[in-house]
Motif scaffolding. Sequence first.
Motif, PDB file in Angstrom:
ATOM      1  N   VAL A 263       0.864  -1.177   0.000  1.00 60.56           N
ATOM      2  CA  VAL A 263       0.000   0.000   0.000  1.00 60.56           C
ATOM      3  C   VAL A 263       0.901   1.227   0.000  1.00 60.56           C
ATOM      4  N   LEU A 264       0.609   2.162  -0.883  1.00 59.59           N
ATOM      5  CA  LEU A 264       1.394   3.384  -1.024  1.00 59.59           C
ATOM      6  C   LEU A 264       0.722   4.502  -0.254  1.00 59.59           C
ATOM      7  N   GLU A 265       1.471   5.124   0.655  1.00 60.06           N
ATOM      8  CA  GLU A 265       0.900   6.222   1.439  1.00 60.06           C
ATOM      9  C   GLU A 265       1.326   7.569   0.874  1.00 60.06           C
ATOM     10  N   ASN A 266       0.387   8.504   0.835  1.00 65.54           N
ATOM     11  CA  ASN A 266       0.705   9.884   0.477  1.00 65.54           C
ATOM     12  C   ASN A 266       1.388  10.559   1.660  1.00 65.54           C
ATOM     13  N   GLU A 267       2.424  11.297   1.394  1.00 62.47           N
ATOM     14  CA  GLU A 267       3.215  11.951   2.439  1.00 62.47           C
ATOM     15  C   GLU A 267       3.746  13.262   1.883  1.00 62.47           C
ATOM     16  N   LYS A 268       3.844  14.266   2.700  1.00 60.58           N
ATOM     17  CA  LYS A 268       4.323  15.574   2.246  1.00 60.58           C
ATOM     18  C   LYS A 268       5.728  15.478   1.663  1.00 60.58           C
ATOM     19  N   ASP A 269       5.910  16.118   0.522  1.00 56.66           N
ATOM     20  CA  ASP A 269       7.204  16.268  -0.148  1.00 56.66           C
ATOM     21  C   ASP A 269       7.713  15.016  -0.865  1.00 56.66           C
ATOM     22  N   ILE A 270       6.912  13.939  -0.901  1.00 63.18           N
ATOM     23  CA  ILE A 270       7.293  12.815  -1.749  1.00 63.18           C
ATOM     24  C   ILE A 270       6.613  12.981  -3.106  1.00 63.18           C
ATOM     25  N   TYR A 271       7.014  12.160  -4.081  1.00 64.77           N
ATOM     26  CA  TYR A 271       6.443  12.305  -5.413  1.00 64.77           C
ATOM     27  C   TYR A 271       4.932  12.112  -5.373  1.00 64.77           C
ATOM     28  N   GLY A 272       4.485  11.123  -4.627  1.00 66.18           N
ATOM     29  CA  GLY A 272       3.053  10.847  -4.551  1.00 66.18           C
ATOM     30  C   GLY A 272       2.345  11.626  -3.469  1.00 66.18           C
ATOM     31  N   ASP A 273       2.673  12.906  -3.317  1.00 70.99           N
ATOM     32  CA  ASP A 273       1.965  13.718  -2.311  1.00 70.99           C
ATOM     33  C   ASP A 273       0.726  14.385  -2.883  1.00 70.99           C
ATOM     34  N   SER A 274       0.463  14.167  -4.162  1.00 73.00           N
ATOM     35  CA  SER A 274      -0.771  14.667  -4.775  1.00 73.00           C
ATOM     36  C   SER A 274      -1.580  13.488  -5.292  1.00 73.00           C
ATOM     37  N   ALA A 275      -2.880  13.664  -5.347  1.00 72.46           N
ATOM     38  CA  ALA A 275      -3.750  12.587  -5.821  1.00 72.46           C
ATOM     39  C   ALA A 275      -3.430  12.217  -7.271  1.00 72.46           C
ATOM     40  N   ASP A 276      -3.139  13.205  -8.098  1.00 69.39           N
ATOM     41  CA  ASP A 276      -2.860  12.925  -9.503  1.00 69.39           C
ATOM     42  C   ASP A 276      -1.603  12.065  -9.663  1.00 69.39           C
ATOM     43  N   ARG A 277      -0.564  12.367  -8.877  1.00 64.84           N
ATOM     44  CA  ARG A 277       0.658  11.578  -9.001  1.00 64.84           C
ATOM     45  C   ARG A 277       0.519  10.195  -8.347  1.00 64.84           C
TER      46      ARG A 277
ATOM     47  N   LYS B  97     -10.392   6.703  -4.640  1.00 65.21           N
ATOM     48  CA  LYS B  97     -11.072   5.784  -3.723  1.00 65.21           C
ATOM     49  C   LYS B  97     -11.166   4.350  -4.216  1.00 65.21           C
ATOM     50  N   LYS B  98     -11.238   4.127  -5.517  1.00 62.98           N
ATOM     51  CA  LYS B  98     -11.353   2.737  -5.986  1.00 62.98           C
ATOM     52  C   LYS B  98     -10.055   1.964  -5.787  1.00 62.98           C
ATOM     53  N   HIS B  99      -8.958   2.681  -5.454  1.00 67.35           N
ATOM     54  CA  HIS B  99      -7.672   2.028  -5.219  1.00 67.35           C
ATOM     55  C   HIS B  99      -7.310   1.962  -3.733  1.00 67.35           C
ATOM     56  N   VAL B 100      -8.141   2.559  -2.879  1.00 66.54           N
ATOM     57  CA  VAL B 100      -7.817   2.683  -1.451  1.00 66.54           C
ATOM     58  C   VAL B 100      -8.298   1.458  -0.680  1.00 66.54           C
TER      59      VAL B 100
END
Length: 273
Positions: free
Chosen positions: A140-154, A191-194
Amino acid sequence: MSYRLAAFADEISTDIQVQMDHLLENDIHLCAMRGANGKNVMEFEDFQIKLMKTQFHNRGIKFSCIGSPIGKIKITDPFEPEVERMKKAAKLAQAFETKVIRIFTFFIPQGDAPQKHKSEVLHRMKILADTAKAEGVNLVLENEKDIYGDSADRQLEIIQHIASGHVRLAYDPANFVQCGQDPVESWQKLKKHVVDFHVKDVRASDKTNCPAGQGDGKIREILKDAFATGWQGYLTLEPHLSAAGTFGGFTGGALFKTAVDALKGILTEVGAK
Protein backbone atom coordinates in the motif's frame (compact mmCIF):
# COMPACT_ATOMS: atom_id res chain seq x y z
CA MET A 1 -20.05 -1.75 3.79
CA SER A 2 -17.72 -2.80 6.57
CA TYR A 3 -14.36 -1.90 8.02
CA ARG A 4 -11.65 -3.34 10.23
CA LEU A 5 -10.20 -1.10 12.92
CA ALA A 6 -6.41 -1.04 13.36
CA ALA A 7 -3.78 1.27 14.83
CA PHE A 8 -0.11 2.11 14.70
CA ALA A 9 0.47 0.98 18.29
CA ASP A 10 3.77 2.83 18.62
CA GLU A 11 1.58 5.97 18.71
CA ILE A 12 0.63 4.81 22.22
CA SER A 13 3.98 3.84 23.73
CA THR A 14 7.31 2.24 22.87
CA ASP A 15 6.49 -0.48 25.44
CA ILE A 16 4.56 -3.31 23.78
CA GLN A 17 2.76 -4.22 27.00
CA VAL A 18 1.37 -0.69 27.17
CA GLN A 19 0.58 -0.82 23.46
CA MET A 20 -1.45 -3.99 23.92
CA ASP A 21 -3.23 -2.71 27.02
CA HIS A 22 -4.49 0.41 25.25
CA LEU A 23 -5.39 -1.39 22.02
CA LEU A 24 -7.59 -3.81 23.93
CA GLU A 25 -9.07 -1.12 26.19
CA ASN A 26 -10.25 0.55 22.99
CA ASP A 27 -11.48 -2.71 21.43
CA ILE A 28 -8.82 -2.73 18.71
CA HIS A 29 -7.46 -6.14 17.75
CA LEU A 30 -5.24 -5.24 14.80
CA CYS A 31 -1.81 -3.61 15.01
CA ALA A 32 -0.07 -1.88 12.12
CA MET A 33 3.49 -2.78 13.14
CA ARG A 34 5.76 0.23 12.71
CA GLY A 35 7.91 0.06 15.83
CA ALA A 36 8.29 -1.09 19.41
CA ASN A 37 10.77 -0.99 22.25
CA GLY A 38 12.49 2.03 20.72
CA LYS A 39 13.18 0.34 17.39
CA ASN A 40 11.72 0.69 13.92
CA VAL A 41 10.21 -2.55 12.65
CA MET A 42 12.99 -2.86 10.06
CA GLU A 43 15.54 -3.07 12.91
CA PHE A 44 13.90 -5.98 14.77
CA GLU A 45 16.05 -9.02 15.39
CA ASP A 46 14.66 -12.53 14.86
CA PHE A 47 14.21 -13.28 18.56
CA GLN A 48 12.31 -9.99 19.05
CA ILE A 49 9.97 -10.76 16.16
CA LYS A 50 9.10 -14.19 17.55
CA LEU A 51 8.63 -12.88 21.08
CA MET A 52 6.49 -9.90 20.07
CA LYS A 53 4.30 -11.91 17.72
CA THR A 54 3.67 -14.47 20.46
CA GLN A 55 2.86 -11.79 23.03
CA PHE A 56 0.43 -9.98 20.73
CA HIS A 57 -1.23 -13.18 19.56
CA ASN A 58 -1.61 -14.44 23.13
CA ARG A 59 -3.73 -11.38 23.85
CA GLY A 60 -5.82 -11.72 20.72
CA ILE A 61 -4.11 -9.04 18.64
CA LYS A 62 -2.97 -9.72 15.08
CA PHE A 63 -1.21 -7.56 12.50
CA SER A 64 -2.76 -5.61 9.65
CA CYS A 65 0.47 -4.54 7.97
CA ILE A 66 4.17 -3.82 8.28
CA GLY A 67 4.48 -0.02 8.48
CA SER A 68 7.85 0.18 6.77
CA PRO A 69 9.73 3.39 5.86
CA ILE A 70 10.64 2.01 2.43
CA GLY A 71 10.63 4.79 -0.15
CA LYS A 72 11.17 7.50 2.45
CA ILE A 73 14.50 8.43 0.93
CA LYS A 74 15.46 11.02 -1.68
CA ILE A 75 14.87 9.96 -5.25
CA THR A 76 18.54 10.87 -5.82
CA ASP A 77 19.73 8.39 -3.16
CA PRO A 78 21.00 4.93 -4.18
CA PHE A 79 18.12 2.58 -4.93
CA GLU A 80 19.55 -0.91 -4.44
CA PRO A 81 19.37 -0.71 -0.61
CA GLU A 82 15.60 -0.12 -0.90
CA VAL A 83 15.19 -3.28 -2.95
CA GLU A 84 17.01 -5.22 -0.23
CA ARG A 85 14.85 -3.57 2.43
CA MET A 86 11.78 -4.66 0.48
CA LYS A 87 12.97 -8.26 0.65
CA LYS A 88 13.55 -7.87 4.39
CA ALA A 89 10.12 -6.29 4.87
CA ALA A 90 8.56 -9.25 3.04
CA LYS A 91 10.20 -11.60 5.53
CA LEU A 92 8.89 -9.44 8.38
CA ALA A 93 5.39 -9.58 6.91
CA GLN A 94 5.55 -13.34 6.73
CA ALA A 95 6.88 -13.56 10.29
CA PHE A 96 4.09 -11.34 11.63
CA GLU A 97 1.52 -13.22 9.54
CA THR A 98 0.37 -10.33 7.39
CA LYS A 99 0.66 -9.93 3.63
CA VAL A 100 0.71 -6.12 3.51
CA ILE A 101 3.61 -3.64 3.57
CA ARG A 102 3.13 0.14 3.68
CA ILE A 103 5.68 2.09 1.60
CA PHE A 104 6.30 5.59 0.19
CA THR A 105 7.21 7.07 -3.19
CA PHE A 106 10.48 8.96 -2.61
CA PHE A 107 11.25 12.49 -1.47
CA ILE A 108 11.79 15.08 -4.20
CA PRO A 109 14.80 17.41 -3.66
CA GLN A 110 13.71 20.81 -2.40
CA GLY A 111 13.13 23.23 -5.24
CA ASP A 112 12.84 20.55 -7.93
CA ALA A 113 9.67 20.09 -9.94
CA PRO A 114 8.27 16.60 -9.24
CA GLN A 115 7.91 15.93 -12.99
CA LYS A 116 11.69 16.18 -13.32
CA HIS A 117 11.92 12.88 -11.45
CA LYS A 118 8.82 11.19 -12.87
CA SER A 119 10.57 8.55 -14.96
CA GLU A 120 12.92 7.52 -12.14
CA VAL A 121 10.09 7.33 -9.59
CA LEU A 122 7.96 5.17 -11.88
CA HIS A 123 10.95 2.97 -12.68
CA ARG A 124 11.75 2.43 -9.01
CA MET A 125 8.16 1.87 -7.96
CA LYS A 126 7.70 -0.81 -10.63
CA ILE A 127 10.80 -2.63 -9.38
CA LEU A 128 9.58 -2.46 -5.77
CA ALA A 129 6.17 -3.74 -6.86
CA ASP A 130 7.70 -6.60 -8.84
CA THR A 131 9.97 -7.48 -5.90
CA ALA A 132 7.01 -7.54 -3.53
CA LYS A 133 5.02 -9.74 -5.90
CA ALA A 134 7.92 -12.18 -6.20
CA GLU A 135 8.12 -12.30 -2.39
CA GLY A 136 4.38 -12.99 -2.09
CA VAL A 137 3.35 -9.73 -0.39
CA ASN A 138 1.08 -6.78 -1.21
CA LEU A 139 1.94 -3.08 -1.05
CA VAL A 140 0.00 0.00 0.00
CA LEU A 141 1.39 3.38 -1.02
CA GLU A 142 0.90 6.22 1.44
CA ASN A 143 0.71 9.88 0.48
CA GLU A 144 3.21 11.95 2.44
CA LYS A 145 4.32 15.57 2.25
CA ASP A 146 7.20 16.27 -0.15
CA ILE A 147 7.29 12.81 -1.75
CA TYR A 148 6.44 12.31 -5.41
CA GLY A 149 3.05 10.85 -4.55
CA ASP A 150 1.97 13.72 -2.31
CA SER A 151 -0.77 14.67 -4.77
CA ALA A 152 -3.75 12.59 -5.82
CA ASP A 153 -2.86 12.93 -9.50
CA ARG A 154 0.66 11.58 -9.00
CA GLN A 155 -0.57 8.78 -6.73
CA LEU A 156 -2.97 7.79 -9.49
CA GLU A 157 -0.17 8.02 -12.05
CA ILE A 158 1.97 5.58 -10.04
CA ILE A 159 -0.88 3.12 -9.50
CA GLN A 160 -1.76 3.15 -13.18
CA HIS A 161 1.88 2.66 -14.16
CA ILE A 162 2.30 -0.36 -11.87
CA ALA A 163 -1.09 -1.69 -12.96
CA SER A 164 -1.25 -4.59 -10.54
CA GLY A 165 -3.90 -5.63 -8.03
CA HIS A 166 -1.27 -6.35 -5.38
CA VAL A 167 -0.41 -2.62 -5.11
CA ARG A 168 -3.08 -0.36 -3.65
CA LEU A 169 -3.27 2.88 -1.63
CA ALA A 170 -3.30 4.00 1.99
CA TYR A 171 -5.21 7.27 2.09
CA ASP A 172 -4.18 9.90 4.68
CA PRO A 173 -6.46 12.97 4.59
CA ALA A 174 -4.28 15.02 6.94
CA ASN A 175 -1.27 14.58 4.67
CA PHE A 176 -3.28 15.87 1.72
CA VAL A 177 -4.27 18.93 3.78
CA GLN A 178 -0.59 19.49 4.63
CA CYS A 179 0.15 19.51 0.89
CA GLY A 180 -2.62 21.95 0.02
CA GLN A 181 -4.77 19.25 -1.62
CA ASP A 182 -8.51 19.10 -1.11
CA PRO A 183 -9.06 15.79 0.72
CA VAL A 184 -12.52 15.17 -0.77
CA GLU A 185 -11.34 15.77 -4.34
CA SER A 186 -8.35 13.52 -3.67
CA TRP A 187 -10.62 10.83 -2.26
CA GLN A 188 -12.89 10.91 -5.31
CA LYS A 189 -9.90 10.43 -7.61
CA LEU A 190 -8.34 7.61 -5.62
CA LYS A 191 -11.07 5.78 -3.72
CA LYS A 192 -11.35 2.74 -5.99
CA HIS A 193 -7.67 2.03 -5.22
CA VAL A 194 -7.82 2.68 -1.45
CA VAL A 195 -7.74 -0.30 0.92
CA ASP A 196 -6.43 1.44 4.04
CA PHE A 197 -7.58 4.75 5.51
CA HIS A 198 -5.01 6.34 7.84
CA VAL A 199 -7.12 8.23 10.37
CA LYS A 200 -5.38 11.51 11.07
CA ASP A 201 -6.86 15.01 10.99
CA VAL A 202 -5.20 18.44 10.91
CA ARG A 203 -6.17 22.11 11.00
CA ALA A 204 -5.02 23.86 7.83
CA SER A 205 -4.62 27.19 9.63
CA ASP A 206 -1.78 26.15 11.94
CA LYS A 207 -0.96 22.59 10.74
CA THR A 208 -1.86 21.17 14.18
CA ASN A 209 -3.04 17.57 14.33
CA CYS A 210 -6.38 16.95 16.04
CA PRO A 211 -8.92 14.15 16.59
CA ALA A 212 -10.87 12.96 13.56
CA GLY A 213 -13.59 15.37 12.51
CA GLN A 214 -12.09 18.37 14.31
CA GLY A 215 -9.81 19.52 11.50
CA ASP A 216 -9.89 20.15 7.78
CA GLY A 217 -9.41 16.55 6.63
CA LYS A 218 -13.15 16.26 5.91
CA ILE A 219 -13.06 12.77 7.44
CA ARG A 220 -16.78 12.71 8.24
CA GLU A 221 -17.69 13.61 4.66
CA ILE A 222 -15.26 11.12 3.16
CA LEU A 223 -16.29 8.23 5.39
CA LYS A 224 -19.95 8.95 4.71
CA ASP A 225 -19.26 8.64 1.00
CA ALA A 226 -17.05 5.58 1.50
CA PHE A 227 -19.65 3.57 3.34
CA ALA A 228 -22.52 4.80 1.16
CA THR A 229 -20.70 3.45 -1.90
CA GLY A 230 -19.74 0.08 -0.39
CA TRP A 231 -16.08 0.71 0.45
CA GLN A 232 -14.44 -1.94 2.60
CA GLY A 233 -10.99 -1.88 4.15
CA TYR A 234 -8.93 -0.91 7.15
CA LEU A 235 -9.34 2.21 9.26
CA THR A 236 -5.91 2.61 10.83
CA LEU A 237 -5.49 5.14 13.62
CA GLU A 238 -2.37 7.28 13.27
CA PRO A 239 -3.41 10.40 15.22
CA HIS A 240 -0.05 12.15 15.91
CA LEU A 241 -1.76 14.14 18.68
CA SER A 242 1.34 14.75 20.82
CA ALA A 243 4.10 14.92 18.21
CA ALA A 244 4.43 14.67 14.45
CA GLY A 245 7.54 14.31 12.32
CA THR A 246 8.77 13.11 8.96
CA PHE A 247 9.55 9.61 10.22
CA GLY A 248 6.82 9.06 12.80
CA GLY A 249 4.48 10.50 15.37
CA PHE A 250 3.28 10.02 18.94
CA THR A 251 -0.04 10.30 20.72
CA GLY A 252 0.15 8.63 24.15
CA GLY A 253 -2.44 6.49 25.91
CA ALA A 254 -4.89 9.15 27.11
CA LEU A 255 -5.02 11.03 23.82
CA PHE A 256 -5.18 7.74 21.92
CA LYS A 257 -8.52 7.06 23.59
CA THR A 258 -9.62 10.57 22.58
CA ALA A 259 -8.68 9.76 18.99
CA VAL A 260 -10.50 6.42 19.03
CA ASP A 261 -13.64 7.92 20.56
CA ALA A 262 -13.68 10.69 17.93
CA LEU A 263 -13.45 8.16 15.11
CA LYS A 264 -16.07 5.86 16.62
CA GLY A 265 -18.42 8.84 16.94
CA ILE A 266 -18.08 9.55 13.23
CA LEU A 267 -18.57 5.89 12.35
CA THR A 268 -21.82 5.85 14.32
CA GLU A 269 -22.98 9.00 12.52
CA VAL A 270 -22.30 7.57 9.05
CA GLY A 271 -23.79 4.15 9.81
CA ALA A 272 -20.63 2.11 9.33
CA LYS A 273 -20.60 -1.55 10.38
